[in-house]
Design a protein around this motif. Structure first.
Motif, PDB file in Angstrom:
ATOM      1  N   ALA A 132       1.003  -0.756  -0.094  1.00  0.00           N
ATOM      2  CA  ALA A 132      -0.114  -0.217   0.022  1.00  0.00           C
ATOM      3  C   ALA A 132       0.840   0.990   0.288  1.00  0.00           C
ATOM      4  O   ALA A 132       0.851   2.329  -0.569  1.00  0.00           O
ATOM      5  CB  ALA A 132      -0.450   0.227   1.270  1.00  0.00           C
ATOM      6  N   ALA A 133       1.918   0.868   0.845  1.00  0.00           N
ATOM      7  CA  ALA A 133       3.135   2.311   0.861  1.00  0.00           C
ATOM      8  C   ALA A 133       2.946   2.467  -0.590  1.00  0.00           C
ATOM      9  O   ALA A 133       3.355   3.924  -1.385  1.00  0.00           O
ATOM     10  CB  ALA A 133       3.925   3.014   2.242  1.00  0.00           C
ATOM     11  N   ILE A 134       3.747   1.596  -1.688  1.00  0.00           N
ATOM     12  CA  ILE A 134       4.311   1.763  -2.482  1.00  0.00           C
ATOM     13  C   ILE A 134       3.190   2.233  -3.562  1.00  0.00           C
ATOM     14  O   ILE A 134       3.951   2.953  -4.489  1.00  0.00           O
ATOM     15  CB  ILE A 134       5.237   0.401  -3.291  1.00  0.00           C
ATOM     16  N   GLU A 135       1.979   1.844  -3.582  1.00  0.00           N
ATOM     17  CA  GLU A 135       1.240   2.012  -4.528  1.00  0.00           C
ATOM     18  C   GLU A 135       0.694   3.770  -3.529  1.00  0.00           C
ATOM     19  O   GLU A 135       0.468   4.343  -4.700  1.00  0.00           O
ATOM     20  CB  GLU A 135       0.217   1.676  -4.400  1.00  0.00           C
ATOM     21  N   ALA A 136       0.853   4.523  -2.974  1.00  0.00           N
ATOM     22  CA  ALA A 136       0.372   5.668  -2.176  1.00  0.00           C
ATOM     23  C   ALA A 136       1.422   6.532  -2.573  1.00  0.00           C
ATOM     24  O   ALA A 136       0.876   7.796  -3.405  1.00  0.00           O
ATOM     25  CB  ALA A 136       0.626   5.759  -0.674  1.00  0.00           C
ATOM     26  N   VAL A 137       3.073   5.648  -3.294  1.00  0.00           N
ATOM     27  CA  VAL A 137       3.918   7.011  -3.420  1.00  0.00           C
ATOM     28  C   VAL A 137       3.760   7.139  -4.890  1.00  0.00           C
ATOM     29  O   VAL A 137       3.648   8.090  -5.712  1.00  0.00           O
ATOM     30  CB  VAL A 137       4.958   6.522  -3.353  1.00  0.00           C
ATOM     31  N   ARG A 138       3.193   6.029  -5.502  1.00  0.00           N
ATOM     32  CA  ARG A 138       3.173   5.772  -6.918  1.00  0.00           C
ATOM     33  C   ARG A 138       1.517   6.513  -7.170  1.00  0.00           C
ATOM     34  O   ARG A 138       1.969   7.349  -8.021  1.00  0.00           O
ATOM     35  CB  ARG A 138       2.901   4.459  -7.974  1.00  0.00           C
ATOM     36  N   ASN A 139       1.197   6.827  -6.588  1.00  0.00           N
ATOM     37  CA  ASN A 139       0.140   7.398  -6.832  1.00  0.00           C
ATOM     38  C   ASN A 139       0.080   9.396  -7.324  1.00  0.00           C
ATOM     39  O   ASN A 139      -0.800   9.708  -7.630  1.00  0.00           O
ATOM     40  CB  ASN A 139      -1.249   7.212  -5.807  1.00  0.00           C
ATOM     41  N   ALA A 140       0.730   9.192  -5.768  1.00  0.00           N
ATOM     42  CA  ALA A 140       1.140  10.453  -5.281  1.00  0.00           C
ATOM     43  C   ALA A 140       2.201  11.208  -6.577  1.00  0.00           C
ATOM     44  O   ALA A 140       2.448  12.756  -6.655  1.00  0.00           O
ATOM     45  CB  ALA A 140       1.893  10.858  -4.033  1.00  0.00           C
ATOM     46  N   VAL A 141       3.251  10.474  -7.066  1.00  0.00           N
ATOM     47  CA  VAL A 141       4.158  11.425  -8.146  1.00  0.00           C
ATOM     48  C   VAL A 141       4.664  10.800  -9.782  1.00  0.00           C
ATOM     49  O   VAL A 141       4.977  10.970 -10.676  1.00  0.00           O
ATOM     50  CB  VAL A 141       5.676  11.054  -7.341  1.00  0.00           C
ATOM     51  N   GLY A 142       3.666   9.787  -9.701  1.00  0.00           N
ATOM     52  CA  GLY A 142       3.286   8.958 -10.706  1.00  0.00           C
ATOM     53  C   GLY A 142       4.398   7.945 -10.897  1.00  0.00           C
ATOM     54  O   GLY A 142       5.891   7.802 -10.541  1.00  0.00           O
ATOM     55  N   GLY A 143       4.790   7.054 -12.809  1.00  0.00           N
ATOM     56  CA  GLY A 143       5.164   6.294 -13.084  1.00  0.00           C
ATOM     57  C   GLY A 143       6.356   6.695 -12.997  1.00  0.00           C
ATOM     58  O   GLY A 143       6.803   5.150 -13.073  1.00  0.00           O
ATOM     59  N   ASP A 144       6.603   7.652 -13.693  1.00  0.00           N
ATOM     60  CA  ASP A 144       8.000   7.754 -13.966  1.00  0.00           C
ATOM     61  C   ASP A 144       8.976   8.549 -13.520  1.00  0.00           C
ATOM     62  O   ASP A 144      10.528   8.327 -13.593  1.00  0.00           O
ATOM     63  CB  ASP A 144       7.909   9.884 -14.677  1.00  0.00           C
ATOM     64  N   ILE A 145       8.712   8.248 -11.823  1.00  0.00           N
ATOM     65  CA  ILE A 145       9.689   8.805 -11.122  1.00  0.00           C
ATOM     66  C   ILE A 145      10.158   7.170 -10.068  1.00  0.00           C
ATOM     67  O   ILE A 145       9.843   6.074 -10.333  1.00  0.00           O
ATOM     68  CB  ILE A 145       8.875   9.472  -9.718  1.00  0.00           C
TER      69      ILE A 145
END
Length: 366
Positions: A182-195
């Motif tokens: 869930a933490a990985i997904e939360a970061v992806r949702n916040a900063v996008g998949g290009d980070i």
């Protein structure tokens, strides 16, 4: 360019303890305050070389300060020739062993000696080592500790924007695997998949749990999985590296270049990230980088971004610089990051000088 001999007059070592803006919260440790030992290597010619180390726990200061100061007495009157000092310092500790605090003290002296040599030559450290000044690709490692997934996601945006970073490091090892995901997904949702997103377990797993968790996150597009198990378990790391698609990253706990060579011989990792405090300072780094370069293994850094940036400019397989600003409160001119790139200043040496007023405010009485 003046490159005349320098003679070591004395070594001064002082300690400070700094409050972290984002406290370290990992599975194996919680660290709200960051200790630093500041080293000044004084020469008869008036050139002062500087370095610092971060020994994690304030109690370590009490053991390291006497060891570092002893080097000042041992090498008083000797030429400031870093390779020679490195060899003689290690030899002087032969009966104590080359790992642990012995190597840390050698590293502190070595970095200060190289800083002095570069200052005497009037060039940045990376230039003295045969490289050139330039930006260094960095990821932000200042946060994303073991908080609730929602809080981690919110913090990720701030970390990205601190220097226009294109990559961040996320810590894993929560009580439940689902919360790590869930933490990985939360970061992806916040900063996008290009980070880019690096994941670090901080040695928090046993082998059985590492096999389960690492396989569970193997398809989540992580740049690497760092230290899932105890750092010295090269055979376990080799098992994970062989089974996973995601690269395994280790190396911050290599005590000297031989450890790096042993890890590569064991096929324990895909990437390495030596720590200047443990690898043997600049001299140890140069040896380690040559070994990794010959094997074609990408080399990233751990802590000490000021010195580390210079090392990346002369590392054949340079990969990522880990950016932390934890020493900034006691630096006169902290390094800058722009568009995700650490900027090396065009000044002699490693480019660090102490803010003496800040040092006084944060002084630790050993």
């Amino acid at each position: 360019m003046e490159t005349g001999a320098l003679t070591l007059r004395s070594v001064t070592a002082r300690a400070v303890v700094l409050k972290l803006k984002r406290p370290i919260v990992a599975r194996i440790m919680t660290i709200p305050d960051w200790p630093l030992i500041l080293i000044d290597l004084h020469t008869d010619q008036g050139v002062t070389g500087r370095s610092y180390i971060g020994p994690y726990q304030a109690t370590s200061i009490n053991y390291l300060l006497p060891l570092i100061r002893d080097f000042g007495s041992l090498f008083k009157g000797q030429p400031v020739a870093p390779a020679d000092l490195y060899a003689r310092a290690r030899k002087s500790l032969h009966l104590m062993g080359y790992s642990g605090m012995s190597m840390i003290a050698v590293s502190a002296l070595d970095m200060a000696a190289w800083d002095a040599r570069a200052k005497a030559a009037g060039v940045p450290l990376c230039v003295l080592l045969g490289g050139s000044i330039g930006p260094v690709h960095a990821y932000n490692s200042n946060g994303l500790w073991l908080a609730e997934p929602a809080a981690v996601g919110a913090e990720a945006s701030a970390l990205r924007d601190e220097g226009g970073f294109g990559a961040l490091k996320l810590r894993l090892g929560r009580a439940q695997l689902r919360d790590d995901i869930a933490a990985i997904e939360a970061v992806r949702n916040a900063v996008g998949g290009d980070i880019g997103l690096m994941a670090d377990f901080n040695q928090g797993l046993d082998m059985a749990e590492a096999l389960a968790r690492c396989h569970a996150i193997d398809n989540l597009g992580l740049a690497w999985i760092e230290e899932p198990i105890l750092y010295e378990n090269f055979s376990g790391c080799a098992t994970l590296a062989a089974q996973l698609k995601t690269p395994i990253q280790i190396g911050e706990n290599f005590y000297g270049p031989r450890d790096l060579a042993d890890a590569l011989a064991a096929k324990a990792c895909d990437f390495v990230m030596p720590d200047l405090m443990r690898i043997g300072g600049v001299t140890g780094w140069l040896h380690a980088a040559a070994i990794a370069g010959a094997a074609g293994i990408p080399v990233s850094t751990h802590l000490y971004p000021e010195f580390s940036a210079h090392m990346m400019r002369v590392t054949p397989t340079a990969h990522w610089l880990e950016w932390q600003d934890w020493a900034d409160p006691v630096l006169q001119r902290p390094y800058a990051v722009k568009d995700g790139m650490t900027q090396i200043p065009d000044v002699p040496g490693a480019g660090i000088a102490w803010d003496e007023a800040a040092v006084k405010r944060h002084a630790f009485e050993a």
